[in-house]
Structures are given as structure tokens and as C-alpha cells.
Design a protein around this motif. Structure first.
Motif, PDB file in Angstrom:
ATOM      1  N   SER A 177      29.950 -96.534 -64.843  1.00 20.29           N
ATOM      2  CA  SER A 177      31.640 -95.819 -65.879  1.00 20.29           C
ATOM      3  C   SER A 177      32.042 -95.062 -66.449  1.00 20.29           C
ATOM      4  O   SER A 177      32.573 -95.320 -66.487  1.00 20.29           O
ATOM      5  CB  SER A 177      31.604 -97.437 -66.176  1.00 20.29           C
ATOM      6  OG  SER A 177      30.500 -97.715 -67.887  1.00 20.29           O
ATOM      7  N   TYR A 178      30.248 -94.190 -66.395  1.00 22.47           N
ATOM      8  CA  TYR A 178      30.452 -92.649 -67.144  1.00 22.47           C
ATOM      9  C   TYR A 178      30.542 -91.808 -66.190  1.00 22.47           C
ATOM     10  O   TYR A 178      30.374 -90.086 -66.730  1.00 22.47           O
ATOM     11  CB  TYR A 178      29.647 -93.011 -68.198  1.00 22.47           C
ATOM     12  CG  TYR A 178      29.701 -93.454 -69.962  1.00 22.47           C
ATOM     13  CD1 TYR A 178      30.754 -93.311 -70.838  1.00 22.47           C
ATOM     14  CD2 TYR A 178      29.767 -94.936 -69.499  1.00 22.47           C
ATOM     15  CE1 TYR A 178      31.064 -93.897 -71.891  1.00 22.47           C
ATOM     16  CE2 TYR A 178      30.016 -95.480 -70.873  1.00 22.47           C
ATOM     17  CZ  TYR A 178      30.911 -95.325 -71.541  1.00 22.47           C
ATOM     18  OH  TYR A 178      30.449 -96.229 -73.188  1.00 22.47           O
ATOM     19  N   ARG A 179      30.281 -92.463 -64.529  1.00 21.87           N
ATOM     20  CA  ARG A 179      30.182 -91.054 -63.894  1.00 21.87           C
ATOM     21  C   ARG A 179      31.153 -90.525 -63.501  1.00 21.87           C
ATOM     22  O   ARG A 179      32.959 -90.342 -63.603  1.00 21.87           O
ATOM     23  CB  ARG A 179      29.392 -91.870 -62.203  1.00 21.87           C
ATOM     24  CG  ARG A 179      28.221 -91.716 -62.686  1.00 21.87           C
ATOM     25  CD  ARG A 179      27.734 -92.915 -61.551  1.00 21.87           C
ATOM     26  NE  ARG A 179      25.870 -92.640 -61.688  1.00 21.87           N
ATOM     27  CZ  ARG A 179      25.598 -94.077 -60.973  1.00 21.87           C
ATOM     28  NH1 ARG A 179      25.574 -94.051 -60.186  1.00 21.87           N
ATOM     29  NH2 ARG A 179      24.058 -94.125 -61.873  1.00 21.87           N
ATOM     30  N   GLY A 180      31.412 -88.637 -63.331  1.00 21.47           N
ATOM     31  CA  GLY A 180      32.556 -87.944 -62.405  1.00 21.47           C
ATOM     32  C   GLY A 180      33.341 -87.449 -63.932  1.00 21.47           C
ATOM     33  O   GLY A 180      34.185 -86.873 -63.680  1.00 21.47           O
ATOM     34  N   HIS A 181      32.606 -87.313 -64.986  1.00 17.02           N
ATOM     35  CA  HIS A 181      32.970 -85.964 -66.010  1.00 17.02           C
ATOM     36  C   HIS A 181      31.631 -85.484 -66.190  1.00 17.02           C
ATOM     37  O   HIS A 181      31.667 -84.778 -67.503  1.00 17.02           O
ATOM     38  CB  HIS A 181      32.939 -87.865 -67.434  1.00 17.02           C
ATOM     39  CG  HIS A 181      34.474 -88.658 -67.155  1.00 17.02           C
ATOM     40  ND1 HIS A 181      35.563 -88.441 -67.180  1.00 17.02           N
ATOM     41  CD2 HIS A 181      33.412 -89.791 -67.298  1.00 17.02           C
ATOM     42  CE1 HIS A 181      36.204 -89.695 -66.677  1.00 17.02           C
ATOM     43  NE2 HIS A 181      35.196 -90.442 -66.375  1.00 17.02           N
ATOM     44  N   ARG A 182      31.060 -84.732 -65.705  1.00 20.69           N
ATOM     45  CA  ARG A 182      29.999 -83.952 -65.667  1.00 20.69           C
ATOM     46  C   ARG A 182      29.174 -84.785 -67.246  1.00 20.69           C
ATOM     47  O   ARG A 182      28.858 -83.355 -67.641  1.00 20.69           O
ATOM     48  CB  ARG A 182      31.062 -82.914 -66.367  1.00 20.69           C
ATOM     49  CG  ARG A 182      31.884 -82.456 -65.193  1.00 20.69           C
ATOM     50  CD  ARG A 182      32.466 -80.887 -65.398  1.00 20.69           C
ATOM     51  NE  ARG A 182      31.908 -79.579 -64.677  1.00 20.69           N
ATOM     52  CZ  ARG A 182      30.969 -79.455 -63.890  1.00 20.69           C
ATOM     53  NH1 ARG A 182      31.108 -79.806 -62.839  1.00 20.69           N
ATOM     54  NH2 ARG A 182      30.399 -78.340 -64.383  1.00 20.69           N
ATOM     55  N   LEU A 183      28.828 -85.343 -67.489  1.00 17.79           N
ATOM     56  CA  LEU A 183      27.670 -85.447 -68.495  1.00 17.79           C
ATOM     57  C   LEU A 183      26.830 -85.957 -67.363  1.00 17.79           C
ATOM     58  O   LEU A 183      25.463 -85.278 -68.455  1.00 17.79           O
ATOM     59  CB  LEU A 183      27.973 -87.328 -68.266  1.00 17.79           C
ATOM     60  CG  LEU A 183      29.363 -87.869 -68.879  1.00 17.79           C
ATOM     61  CD1 LEU A 183      29.595 -89.308 -69.750  1.00 17.79           C
ATOM     62  CD2 LEU A 183      29.663 -86.638 -70.545  1.00 17.79           C
ATOM     63  N   GLY A 184      26.282 -85.828 -66.419  1.00 25.18           N
ATOM     64  CA  GLY A 184      25.149 -86.075 -65.918  1.00 25.18           C
ATOM     65  C   GLY A 184      24.507 -84.046 -66.078  1.00 25.18           C
ATOM     66  O   GLY A 184      23.462 -83.387 -66.842  1.00 25.18           O
ATOM     67  N   PHE A 185      26.002 -83.004 -66.173  1.00 24.07           N
ATOM     68  CA  PHE A 185      25.781 -81.274 -66.444  1.00 24.07           C
ATOM     69  C   PHE A 185      25.292 -81.405 -67.323  1.00 24.07           C
ATOM     70  O   PHE A 185      24.343 -80.408 -67.833  1.00 24.07           O
ATOM     71  CB  PHE A 185      26.619 -81.088 -65.804  1.00 24.07           C
ATOM     72  CG  PHE A 185      27.424 -80.634 -63.541  1.00 24.07           C
ATOM     73  CD1 PHE A 185      26.065 -80.817 -63.254  1.00 24.07           C
ATOM     74  CD2 PHE A 185      28.260 -81.409 -63.458  1.00 24.07           C
ATOM     75  CE1 PHE A 185      26.184 -80.684 -61.646  1.00 24.07           C
ATOM     76  CE2 PHE A 185      28.246 -81.132 -62.472  1.00 24.07           C
ATOM     77  CZ  PHE A 185      27.260 -81.096 -61.598  1.00 24.07           C
ATOM     78  N   GLN A 186      25.745 -82.068 -68.059  1.00 23.33           N
ATOM     79  CA  GLN A 186      25.925 -81.966 -69.819  1.00 23.33           C
ATOM     80  C   GLN A 186      24.058 -81.936 -70.466  1.00 23.33           C
ATOM     81  O   GLN A 186      23.049 -81.116 -71.103  1.00 23.33           O
ATOM     82  CB  GLN A 186      26.191 -82.429 -70.809  1.00 23.33           C
ATOM     83  CG  GLN A 186      28.030 -82.278 -70.719  1.00 23.33           C
ATOM     84  CD  GLN A 186      28.483 -83.433 -71.617  1.00 23.33           C
ATOM     85  OE1 GLN A 186      28.557 -83.637 -72.582  1.00 23.33           O
ATOM     86  NE2 GLN A 186      29.945 -83.431 -71.186  1.00 23.33           N
ATOM     87  N   LEU A 187      23.544 -83.041 -69.766  1.00 28.27           N
ATOM     88  CA  LEU A 187      22.227 -83.332 -69.644  1.00 28.27           C
ATOM     89  C   LEU A 187      20.902 -82.648 -69.065  1.00 28.27           C
ATOM     90  O   LEU A 187      20.259 -82.007 -70.293  1.00 28.27           O
ATOM     91  CB  LEU A 187      21.957 -84.901 -68.991  1.00 28.27           C
ATOM     92  CG  LEU A 187      21.810 -85.746 -70.126  1.00 28.27           C
ATOM     93  CD1 LEU A 187      21.800 -87.317 -69.628  1.00 28.27           C
ATOM     94  CD2 LEU A 187      20.990 -85.814 -71.127  1.00 28.27           C
ATOM     95  N   LEU A 188      21.687 -81.578 -67.729  1.00 28.44           N
ATOM     96  CA  LEU A 188      20.960 -80.755 -67.379  1.00 28.44           C
ATOM     97  C   LEU A 188      20.491 -79.717 -68.600  1.00 28.44           C
ATOM     98  O   LEU A 188      20.084 -79.068 -68.916  1.00 28.44           O
ATOM     99  CB  LEU A 188      21.045 -80.504 -65.865  1.00 28.44           C
ATOM    100  CG  LEU A 188      21.059 -81.684 -65.199  1.00 28.44           C
ATOM    101  CD1 LEU A 188      22.168 -81.215 -63.968  1.00 28.44           C
ATOM    102  CD2 LEU A 188      19.780 -81.566 -64.245  1.00 28.44           C
ATOM    103  N   GLU A 189      21.828 -79.325 -69.190  1.00 25.37           N
ATOM    104  CA  GLU A 189      22.357 -78.023 -69.690  1.00 25.37           C
ATOM    105  C   GLU A 189      21.352 -77.647 -71.083  1.00 25.37           C
ATOM    106  O   GLU A 189      21.138 -77.186 -71.760  1.00 25.37           O
ATOM    107  CB  GLU A 189      24.228 -78.234 -69.908  1.00 25.37           C
ATOM    108  CG  GLU A 189      24.147 -76.661 -70.889  1.00 25.37           C
ATOM    109  CD  GLU A 189      23.144 -75.331 -70.761  1.00 25.37           C
ATOM    110  OE1 GLU A 189      22.846 -74.450 -71.520  1.00 25.37           O
ATOM    111  OE2 GLU A 189      23.047 -75.157 -69.354  1.00 25.37           O
TER     112      GLU A 189
END
Length: 150
Positions: A88-100
Motif C-alpha cells: 500500500s506504500y509502493r509507488g512513492h519512491r520509498l524504497g529508493f529512500q531506504l537505499l539512499e
């Protein structure tokens, strides 16, 4: 929404263990996350690191920064592992924030590169990761290895 390092905020230890187990473990691997997360809390080395993305009081994502992700390329490290974002949280670049977060910590710890292994094609390239070859897991499967400068 914020990202915490479990080592820096130890009150999240039990929450992190349960979350990583729920998202990544099976009945044979539950102890891996418990032991690794608990053992890192007072480790003298910077690695491993375990991250939770928190919305209010609830975890909505996770990732780790570790020395090896059960892959044959033990000459490469650190590895970003166990990246997960709730559907439900996907599609907002949150994964990229964790990667960063993992990349910036790796840089702070003196590493020039980070690595990850995955079967996904296309997602990590959007964040600038470059495919450098394949590696092999102890259980006989192979994965694509990606690299990115810190």
C-alpha cells in the motif's frame, strides 16, 4: 515517515526482528534475523545495520546493510539486503529512500561502493545501480549482482 537504524534506536529491536521475519524468513530461517539483529546491537564494527521505515508508530518498510548476502562474491561488500516496502506504500519512491540511507551510511563507514543481489530487472537501475554479473547462492540458485558508488 522516517527511517531509523535499529542500532541507533534499540527500542525498535523486537519490532525489527518481527518485521524482518514476517517479510523475509520462513520456518527454517527465523533465527537468522533474530540472531543477526540482536547480535549487531553491541557490535564493535559498523556492519551490519538494519533499517525500518516508520509511518507513525508502524513499520512500512525495511532494509539491511550487511557484509554478505549469502552470495559467492565474498570479495564484495557491503551488501544492501532485505529491501521491502508494504504494497500500500509502493509507488512513492520509498524504497529508493531506504537505499539512499544504506548508501549514505556505507559512505560514512568508509565504503566506496555498495552491492545488492536480486532477480529483479529494471527497479534498481532506476536508482543508478549497474549490473556487474551474476553470483551464486549456497542453495544452488544464482542472482544478478548490482553495484553503485556511495
Amino acid at each position: 515517515m522516517h527511517i531509523i537504524s535499529v542500532r541507533e534506536e534499540p527500542t525498535y529491536e523486537a519490532i525489527a526482528i518481527a518485521y524482518f521475519q514476517e517479510k523475509w524468513a520462513n520456518e527454517n530461517t527465523m533465527n537468522i534475523y533474530q540472531d543477526c539483529i540482536s547480535s549487531c546491537m553491541n557490535a564493535s564494527n559498523d556492519l551490519p545495520q538494519w533499517y525500518l521505515m516508520i509511518d507513525g508508530q508502524e513499520p512500512v518498510g525495511c532494509a539491511g546493510l550487511i557484509t554478505n548476502d549469502f552470495i559467492s562474491r565474498m570479495d564484495l561488500y557491503p551488501w544492501i539486503c532485505a529491501l521491502y516496502i508494504e504494497k500500500s506504500y509502493r509507488g512513492h519512491r520509498l524504497g529508493f529512500q531506504l537505499l539512499e540511507k544504506a548508501r549514505s551510511d556505507a559512505a560514512r563507514f568508509g565504503f566506496e561502493q555498495v552491492y545488492l543481489c536480486t532477480d529483479h530487472i529494471g527497479f534498481y537501475e532506476k536508482d543508478g545501480f549497474k549490473w556487474i554479473g551474476n553470483g551464486y547462492h549456497p542453495w544452488g540458485e544464482s542472482s544478478r549482482i548490482y553495484q553503485k558508488s556511495t
